[in-house]
Design an enzyme around this catalytic site. Sequence first.
Site, PDB file in Angstrom:
ATOM      1  N   ASP A  54       3.569  -0.184  -2.261  1.00  0.00           N
ATOM      2  CA  ASP A  54       3.197   0.733  -3.340  1.00  0.00           C
ATOM      3  C   ASP A  54       1.733   1.126  -3.273  1.00  0.00           C
ATOM      4  O   ASP A  54       1.276   1.953  -4.076  1.00  0.00           O
ATOM      5  CB  ASP A  54       3.513   0.108  -4.707  1.00  0.00           C
ATOM      6  CG  ASP A  54       2.838  -1.232  -4.906  1.00  0.00           C
ATOM      7  OD1 ASP A  54       3.224  -2.181  -4.202  1.00  0.00           O
ATOM      8  OD2 ASP A  54       1.938  -1.346  -5.745  1.00  0.00           O
ATOM      9  N   ASN A  55       0.974   0.577  -2.323  1.00  0.00           N
ATOM     10  CA  ASN A  55      -0.436   0.921  -2.181  1.00  0.00           C
ATOM     11  C   ASN A  55      -0.726   1.724  -0.921  1.00  0.00           C
ATOM     12  O   ASN A  55      -1.892   1.936  -0.588  1.00  0.00           O
ATOM     13  CB  ASN A  55      -1.302  -0.348  -2.177  1.00  0.00           C
ATOM     14  CG  ASN A  55      -1.368  -0.997  -3.545  1.00  0.00           C
ATOM     15  OD1 ASN A  55      -1.130  -0.351  -4.554  1.00  0.00           O
ATOM     16  ND2 ASN A  55      -1.673  -2.279  -3.580  1.00  0.00           N
TER      17      ASN A  55
END
Length: 488
Positions: free
Chosen positions: A245-246
């Site tokens: 998610d980063n």
Amino acid sequence: MRYQNTYVNLDTRLYHEQPPTPLDAPRAGHFNAQVAQQLGWTDNEDLMTNWVEILGGQYVPSDFKPLAMAYAGHQFGQWAGQLGDGRGLLMAQVLDSNGQPQDLHLKGAGLTPYSRMGDGRAVLRSTIREYLCGHALTQLDISSSNALGFVVSDTRVRRERIEAGAALMRVADSHIRLGHAEWIASFAPDLLGEFTDYMIDTYYPECRDSDAPIAAFLTSVVERTARMIADWQLIGFAHGVMNTDNLSITGSTLDFGPFGFMERFNPAWINNHSDHTGRYAYQNQPAIGHWNLNVWLPHFMRLQGISRETLSECLAPYESTFMQHYQQGLCRKLGLPHQSDSLSLAFEWLTLLEDNLLDYTNSFRALLGLVAPNDHPYEQKLLTTMTTELSLEAQQVWQDWSIRYLAQVEQLPIEQAINDMRTNNPVYVLRNSMAQRAITAAEQGQFEEVDRVYRLLANPYHIQEIATDLDTSAPAPNVPQMPISCSS
């Protein structure tokens, strides 16, 4: 500004529309005039006059369409389920002065449906670190989010202690993460085709010219990610929390948390104090990038024409792209031609740095004092400092290496070698101690040090009068580089 708010036109399951929750008495921290000009922000009197109120969540311009994105992710190698913008809002999408899409994302904007156990806020220390780091990487020509500016407020936020709430207007070419496809696959699989079309049309339109646009898109994401991580390794940057998610689909550095720039060279350095196994250590970043892409790609098998063999072909260029970009960059840092003899010398050099815990940034820059000492007095001093730290045995290794290195440098025109070294080895990076001094002053209401560091990092390859000795001082060899907390 030229608004292009397209995300809000997608299926409403992908986001939640809401305004920011205002901060109490927001005040200016720092404003990035360079980014403002790039966005066309400076051409709008309303935006310029009210930028503090906009970043403080007190005023939403009529052309903004604030929303919180839903996404999922693997965190530290484990499926974390639904995540999403828990304290940030995509405020607007625009075309910049080059006609490229840019997202304006307000971090610290308050609670959203995706906040989980969080409070929706950001604190001043992490806001300053992200602001300065995005600026630093951008000026180092590493693909990255940047920021328009940040504000501080009277809102109190509890972390390890009570701190001042702050907000940052992050600017990135996209805020779509690998985790978006993971969320769709788990919670709205019928949207994958539409969303893939959106990613291609918005961020990879050139892939439409391919006979297989989806495969071309996936391959492009793989290659951009590999180049980004190679750039991280070359500059000594550790992201610290490379969850799916980063990572952005555009191969731009996103979501700064416990990041750090290498000081004493230790490839096994762990800069995230929560990373107990060292999963995201500096030396592991290339492999983790491959792991994340390998988790992401299979979701696209739901689409017509995408088989396991197709995905294998899309992922295949990762290693060769990374190695070529890294090896070419490493040779440029040393002023050497890209060939096998140069690479052997380069890896011997890295071993010398590691064995003696030499400062990564200063040592590379110091080589200019060896190659062209008469023109580089500053680098000569760095070289003297470096060699005095070596033991008698290590000095002999250094002498042997430097003789072979100088002989190899002569294979390129000396002007080219020097130019490559000057433009690939910064004088200044954002050391943790630099960021901390700026934070300490800002917490006392004094933002002059933030501005000084900002100006210093705006020209990282040039020696500057505003610098102090502390800006280039490495920690003592026996002092571990401090890890950074995820708490922000």
